[in-house]
Design a protein around this motif. Structure first.
Motif, PDB file in Angstrom:
ATOM      1  N   SER A 134       0.828  -1.213   0.000  1.00  8.22           N
ATOM      2  CA  SER A 134       0.000   0.000   0.000  1.00  8.22           C
ATOM      3  C   SER A 134       0.857   1.255   0.000  1.00  8.22           C
ATOM      4  N   GLN A 135       1.987   1.185  -0.709  1.00 11.94           N
ATOM      5  CA  GLN A 135       2.891   2.330  -0.738  1.00 11.94           C
ATOM      6  C   GLN A 135       2.220   3.561  -1.331  1.00 11.94           C
ATOM      7  N   GLY A 136       1.381   3.358  -2.343  1.00  7.54           N
ATOM      8  CA  GLY A 136       0.725   4.491  -2.982  1.00  7.54           C
ATOM      9  C   GLY A 136      -0.586   4.879  -2.329  1.00  7.54           C
ATOM     10  N   THR A 137      -1.434   3.884  -2.062  1.00 11.68           N
ATOM     11  CA  THR A 137      -2.765   4.171  -1.527  1.00 11.68           C
ATOM     12  C   THR A 137      -2.782   4.326  -0.018  1.00 11.68           C
ATOM     13  N   GLN A 138      -1.809   3.704   0.670  1.00 16.39           N
ATOM     14  CA  GLN A 138      -1.747   3.707   2.126  1.00 16.39           C
ATOM     15  C   GLN A 138      -3.033   3.139   2.747  1.00 16.39           C
ATOM     16  N   LEU A 139      -3.512   2.049   2.145  1.00 16.88           N
ATOM     17  CA  LEU A 139      -4.692   1.353   2.649  1.00 16.88           C
ATOM     18  C   LEU A 139      -4.276   0.026   3.263  1.00 16.88           C
ATOM     19  N   VAL A 146     -12.434  -3.723   0.477  1.00 15.18           N
ATOM     20  CA  VAL A 146     -13.742  -3.058   0.562  1.00 15.18           C
ATOM     21  C   VAL A 146     -13.874  -1.996  -0.524  1.00 15.18           C
ATOM     22  N   LEU A 147     -12.832  -1.207  -0.717  1.00 15.03           N
ATOM     23  CA  LEU A 147     -12.881  -0.166  -1.738  1.00 15.03           C
ATOM     24  C   LEU A 147     -12.988  -0.778  -3.128  1.00 15.03           C
ATOM     25  N   GLY A 148     -12.268  -1.883  -3.363  1.00 12.08           N
ATOM     26  CA  GLY A 148     -12.370  -2.567  -4.649  1.00 12.08           C
ATOM     27  C   GLY A 148     -13.772  -3.111  -4.891  1.00 12.08           C
ATOM     28  N   ALA A 149     -14.391  -3.641  -3.828  1.00 13.56           N
ATOM     29  CA  ALA A 149     -15.765  -4.153  -3.943  1.00 13.56           C
ATOM     30  C   ALA A 149     -16.743  -3.023  -4.244  1.00 13.56           C
ATOM     31  N   MET A 150     -16.540  -1.882  -3.584  1.00 11.08           N
ATOM     32  CA  MET A 150     -17.407  -0.720  -3.846  1.00 11.08           C
ATOM     33  C   MET A 150     -17.299  -0.268  -5.290  1.00 11.08           C
ATOM     34  N   TYR A 151     -16.069  -0.231  -5.786  1.00 11.74           N
ATOM     35  CA  TYR A 151     -15.855   0.191  -7.178  1.00 11.74           C
ATOM     36  C   TYR A 151     -16.545  -0.770  -8.146  1.00 11.74           C
ATOM     37  N   LYS A 169     -19.898  -9.456  -0.613  1.00 15.19           N
ATOM     38  CA  LYS A 169     -19.008  -9.297  -1.773  1.00 15.19           C
ATOM     39  C   LYS A 169     -17.557  -9.593  -1.433  1.00 15.19           C
ATOM     40  N   THR A 170     -17.116  -9.201  -0.241  1.00 17.83           N
ATOM     41  CA  THR A 170     -15.706  -9.337   0.126  1.00 17.83           C
ATOM     42  C   THR A 170     -15.386 -10.613   0.893  1.00 17.83           C
ATOM     43  N   GLY A 171     -16.387 -11.172   1.569  1.00 18.52           N
ATOM     44  CA  GLY A 171     -16.138 -12.333   2.417  1.00 18.52           C
ATOM     45  C   GLY A 171     -15.495 -11.971   3.740  1.00 18.52           C
ATOM     46  N   ILE A 172     -15.454 -10.680   4.051  1.00 19.63           N
ATOM     47  CA  ILE A 172     -14.891 -10.192   5.312  1.00 19.63           C
ATOM     48  C   ILE A 172     -16.018 -10.062   6.331  1.00 19.63           C
ATOM     49  N   THR A 173     -15.701 -10.200   7.601  1.00 19.53           N
ATOM     50  CA  THR A 173     -16.724 -10.116   8.635  1.00 19.53           C
ATOM     51  C   THR A 173     -17.315  -8.714   8.708  1.00 19.53           C
ATOM     52  N   ASP A 175     -17.745  -6.742  11.290  1.00 21.27           N
ATOM     53  CA  ASP A 175     -16.929  -5.831  12.095  1.00 21.27           C
ATOM     54  C   ASP A 175     -15.743  -5.297  11.298  1.00 21.27           C
ATOM     55  N   LYS A 176     -15.106  -6.176  10.512  1.00 20.20           N
ATOM     56  CA  LYS A 176     -13.947  -5.740   9.744  1.00 20.20           C
ATOM     57  C   LYS A 176     -14.332  -4.772   8.635  1.00 20.20           C
ATOM     58  N   VAL A 177     -15.475  -5.019   7.987  1.00 20.33           N
ATOM     59  CA  VAL A 177     -15.936  -4.104   6.941  1.00 20.33           C
ATOM     60  C   VAL A 177     -16.267  -2.741   7.541  1.00 20.33           C
ATOM     61  N   ARG A 178     -16.979  -2.755   8.664  1.00 17.63           N
ATOM     62  CA  ARG A 178     -17.326  -1.495   9.329  1.00 17.63           C
ATOM     63  C   ARG A 178     -16.070  -0.736   9.755  1.00 17.63           C
ATOM     64  N   ARG A 179     -15.096  -1.474  10.284  1.00 14.71           N
ATOM     65  CA  ARG A 179     -13.842  -0.857  10.724  1.00 14.71           C
ATOM     66  C   ARG A 179     -13.065  -0.290   9.542  1.00 14.71           C
ATOM     67  N   ALA A 180     -13.084  -1.015   8.420  1.00 15.03           N
ATOM     68  CA  ALA A 180     -12.370  -0.539   7.238  1.00 15.03           C
ATOM     69  C   ALA A 180     -12.960   0.769   6.720  1.00 15.03           C
ATOM     70  N   ILE A 181     -14.278   0.916   6.827  1.00 10.17           N
ATOM     71  CA  ILE A 181     -14.939   2.119   6.316  1.00 10.17           C
ATOM     72  C   ILE A 181     -14.891   3.267   7.320  1.00 10.17           C
ATOM     73  N   HIS A 182     -15.244   2.973   8.561  1.00 12.30           N
ATOM     74  CA  HIS A 182     -15.398   4.028   9.567  1.00 12.30           C
ATOM     75  C   HIS A 182     -14.195   4.182  10.493  1.00 12.30           C
ATOM     76  N   GLY A 183     -13.242   3.255  10.415  1.00 12.60           N
ATOM     77  CA  GLY A 183     -12.092   3.328  11.302  1.00 12.60           C
ATOM     78  C   GLY A 183     -12.436   2.849  12.697  1.00 12.60           C
TER      79      GLY A 183
END
Length: 226
Positions: A134-139, A146-151, A169-173, A175-183
């Motif tokens: 994630s050198q460029g996106t810092q994700l 999650v961002l790829g799934a949204m796109y 879509k992602t197969g992630i739990t 809590d993890k999806v919520r954390r990825a979006i909202h921090g």
């Protein structure tokens, strides 16, 4: 630095290499097998580690400069982040330094970098800007998924992007999806995609679900992302 979650600030990100941690089930299984095997072997040492330690002792035994004679020919697609230039230069010099036994030494005791060193550094650098870092996106890996799934859902013209649809879509739990979006509110430097991607927004939607047989109507709130 490598981490499965983002626990640092922008200044830290701007100064470090950021490979993704392999958090797949295959990696978990390999770790468990290796850990249990190492316990079964007891104090027996893996000769590969002994060789690696000796190599690093040889490399660190003296300070040798590296001459990157072709540096002025290097061109960047973007020069907006000055630290990326120094990171790539450091990478070339590091690769050359590790191969110093196969490299020429100039009259000033400097190791002469080769185009093979450039190619190796470029391969590592490109991977860190691609699917392996994630050198460029810092994700974080979860944020990238999650961002790829949204796109993908947006290009497929999915009408509503919700937490549940992203989990599917992602197969992630959840809590993890919520954390990825909202921090994470319990960490100062874990803002999530809503802070990292200004174009991403969400809206709370209230939905009424009538009860069975004329029972009490329930109201639920869901986030919809655009």
């Amino acid at each position: 630095m490598a981490a499965t979650e983002d626990t640092t600030d922008d200044q830290f990100h701007n100064r470090c290499l950021q490979p993704y941690v392999d958090d797949s089930k295959e990696a978990d299984r390999a770790f468990t097998e290796h850990f249990l095997r190492s316990l079964a072997e007891g104090a027996k040492k893996d000769p590969r580690f002994t060789v690696c330690r000796y190599m690093w002792e040889m490399i660190s035994s003296e300070v040798l400069p590296v001459w990157v004679w072709f540096s002025e020919a290097i061109k960047y697609d973007t020069e907006s982040n000055r630290r990326n230039t120094t990171i790539f230069a450091d990478m070339i010099q590091a690769v050359t330094r590790m191969r110093y036994k196969q490299r020429k030494i100039d009259p000033d005791r400097g190791i002469v970098a080769s185009m093979d060193d450039y190619a190796t550094a470029y391969e590592i650098y490109s991977a860190l800007f691609g699917d392996e870092g994630s050198q460029g996106t810092q994700l974080t890996p979860d944020e990238a998924r999650v961002l790829g799934a949204m796109y993908k859902m947006t290009t497929d013209r999915v009408e509503k992007i919700t937490l549940n649809s992203l989990v599917s879509k992602t197969g992630i739990t959840t809590d993890k999806v919520r954390r990825a979006i909202h921090g994470r509110k319990d960490r100062n430097h874990n803002p999530g995609l809503l802070s990292k991607c200004p174009a991403l927004t969400f809206e709370k939607k209230n939905t009424s679900i009538p009860g069975t047989d004329g029972g009490v109507t329930r109201s639920t709130t869901k986030n919809e992302y655009t």
